[in-house]
Write an enzyme that holds these catalytic residues in place. Structure first.
Site, PDB file in Angstrom:
ATOM      1  N   ASN A   1       0.884  -1.168   0.000  1.00 21.34           N
ATOM      2  CA  ASN A   1       0.000   0.000   0.000  1.00 21.34           C
ATOM      3  C   ASN A   1       0.917   1.212   0.000  1.00 21.34           C
ATOM      4  OD1 ASN A   1      -1.756   2.062   0.493  1.00 21.34           O
ATOM      5  ND2 ASN A   1      -2.306   1.410   2.581  1.00 21.34           N
TER       6      ASN A   1
ATOM      7  N   LYS B   1       0.217   4.235  -0.423  1.00 19.89           N
ATOM      8  CA  LYS B   1      -0.418   5.475   0.058  1.00 19.89           C
ATOM      9  C   LYS B   1      -0.089   6.610  -0.923  1.00 19.89           C
ATOM     10  CE  LYS B   1      -0.140   3.474   4.586  1.00 19.89           C
ATOM     11  NZ  LYS B   1      -0.157   3.583   6.008  1.00 19.89           N
TER      12      LYS B   1
ATOM     13  N   HIS C   1      -9.524   1.082   4.556  1.00 23.38           N
ATOM     14  CA  HIS C   1      -8.245   1.302   5.228  1.00 23.38           C
ATOM     15  C   HIS C   1      -8.448   2.272   6.388  1.00 23.38           C
ATOM     16  CE1 HIS C   1      -4.204   2.723   6.058  1.00 23.38           C
ATOM     17  NE2 HIS C   1      -3.812   1.554   5.596  1.00 23.38           N
TER      18      HIS C   1
ATOM     19  N   GLU D   1      -6.884   4.764   7.374  1.00 23.51           N
ATOM     20  CA  GLU D   1      -6.772   6.191   7.052  1.00 23.51           C
ATOM     21  C   GLU D   1      -8.048   6.694   6.386  1.00 23.51           C
ATOM     22  OE1 GLU D   1      -2.980   5.769   5.137  1.00 23.51           O
ATOM     23  OE2 GLU D   1      -2.221   5.174   7.097  1.00 23.51           O
TER      24      GLU D   1
ATOM     25  N   GLU E   1      -5.634  -4.813  10.420  1.00 22.60           N
ATOM     26  CA  GLU E   1      -4.612  -3.787  10.602  1.00 22.60           C
ATOM     27  C   GLU E   1      -4.946  -2.953  11.832  1.00 22.60           C
ATOM     28  OE1 GLU E   1      -2.476  -2.741   6.711  1.00 22.60           O
ATOM     29  OE2 GLU E   1      -4.330  -1.618   6.707  1.00 22.60           O
TER      30      GLU E   1
ATOM     31  N   GLY F   1       2.102   2.473  10.608  1.00 21.45           N
ATOM     32  CA  GLY F   1       3.054   3.576  10.445  1.00 21.45           C
ATOM     33  C   GLY F   1       3.708   4.033  11.733  1.00 21.45           C
TER      34      GLY F   1
ATOM     35  N   SER G   1       3.183  -1.899  10.442  1.00 22.98           N
ATOM     36  CA  SER G   1       4.609  -1.926  10.756  1.00 22.98           C
ATOM     37  C   SER G   1       5.277  -3.267  10.439  1.00 22.98           C
ATOM     38  CB  SER G   1       4.854  -1.516  12.216  1.00 22.98           C
ATOM     39  OG  SER G   1       4.450  -0.169  12.407  1.00 22.98           O
TER      40      SER G   1
HETATM   41  P1  PGA Z   1       2.649   0.423   7.605  1.00 27.22           P
HETATM   42  O1  PGA Z   1       1.198   0.618   6.922  1.00 27.22           O
HETATM   43  O2  PGA Z   1       3.217  -0.880   7.048  1.00 27.22           O
HETATM   44  O3  PGA Z   1       3.440   1.602   7.178  1.00 27.22           O
HETATM   45  O4  PGA Z   1       2.433   0.339   9.065  1.00 27.22           O
HETATM   46  C1  PGA Z   1       0.329  -0.458   6.721  1.00 27.22           C
HETATM   47  C2  PGA Z   1      -0.919   0.020   6.038  1.00 27.22           C
HETATM   48  O5  PGA Z   1      -1.305   1.174   6.250  1.00 27.22           O
HETATM   49  O6  PGA Z   1      -1.547  -0.736   5.279  1.00 27.22           O
END
Ligand code: PGA
Length: 259
Positions: free
Chosen positions: A9, A11, A95, A97, A167, A173, A213
């Site tokens: 992903n 982003k 997601h 976000e 998640e 993140g 992460s």
């Molecule tokens: P990350 O994000 O691996 O940077 O923690 C995962 C995601 O948002 O799908």
């Protein structure tokens, strides 16, 4: 047969040129991972270019979001039909976000899941609790509610086209990865929920990914945890060596498991 998946992903990272260079640099390595399904989810602007590079390979392509309408006065939105036309087979929906930064509700996400299936896209349905929900002991309840809502529009003949991604929001993140036990607890619950709705055999064939992460340093442990069938990766998927290494780790694990 359940597929093990390593999905990226990106982003809001990488313009068209950066995306092309990145994919061309790692393509050969990704194609060496024969047992793992690799899916790339770049920003909308890079979809078509990447499609041109990977179209004759087993690597999948996905959008990071979509609207449930086909067209209309929805400034800034992209439809499932448009994603398909750009070469996508997948779309990330729900997601964290989208849920927490852009305020998308369970109902809105459910309607997108329905539309994705109708147009022939495979939704990667994301669920996960916030830190305060985990601290209040509400993790499983939150995840169950999000799954129940999204799956309320998914029929028995369609669920095998869905991927679920657990998640936890506090792990996304942040560098704070869920322990294998924490992740498994949610994954086992999701599998049970799928079994209750669609039967055990179908539930066992659905890929449930962990995201939050994930890095090459923790992937080997996580992939061995119960009911974890791959990863949805943000930050580490933007780094060539990291993303390739995680795909290799999953592939090596699958080869070991078979031998
Ligand atoms: P990350 O994000 O691996 O940077 O923690 C995962 C995601 O948002 O799908």
């Amino acid at each position: 047969m359940k597929q093990y998946i390593v999905a990226s992903n990106w982003k809001m990272h990488k313009d068209i040129q950066e995306a092309n260079i990145f994919v061309l640099n790692i393509l050969k390595n990704l194609l060496n991972q024969k047992k793992t399904k690799v899916i790339l989810c770049p920003p909308f602007t890079a979809l078509f270019n990447i499609h041109e590079i990977i179209k004759n390979t087993p690597i999948g392509l996905g959008g990071q979001n979509m609207h449930y309408e086909a067209k209309g006065a929805f400034t800034g939105e992209i439809s499932g039909e448009m994603l398909l036309a750009a070469g996508c087979q997948y779309v990330i929906l729900g997601h964290s976000e989208r849920r927490h930064v852009f305020g998308e509700s369970d109902d809105f996400i459910r309607d997108k899941v329905r539309k994705a299936l109708t147009v022939g896209l495979k939704p990667i349905i994301c669920v996960g609790e916030k830190l305060e929900q985990r601290q209040a002991g509400q993790t499983l309840e939150v995840v169950r509610r999000q799954c129940d809502s999204a799956l309320s529009v998914v029929g028995e003949h369609e669920i095998q086209r869905c991927v679920i991604a657990y998640e936890p929001v506090w792990a996304i993140g942040t560098g704070v990865v869920a322990t294998p036990e924490q992740a498994s607890e949610a994954h086992v619950m999701i599998r049970k929920l799928l079994a209750a709705k669609y039967g055990q055999a179908i539930a066992d064939s659905i890929s449930i990914l962990y995201g939050g992460s994930v890095k090459s340093s923790n992937a080997a442990t996580l992939i061995r945890a119960q009911d974890i069938d791959g990863f949805l990766i943000g930050g580490a998927s933007l780094v060539e060596d990291e993303f390739v290494r995680i795909a290799e780790i999953v592939d090596e694990y699958l080869k070991q498991k078979e031998s």
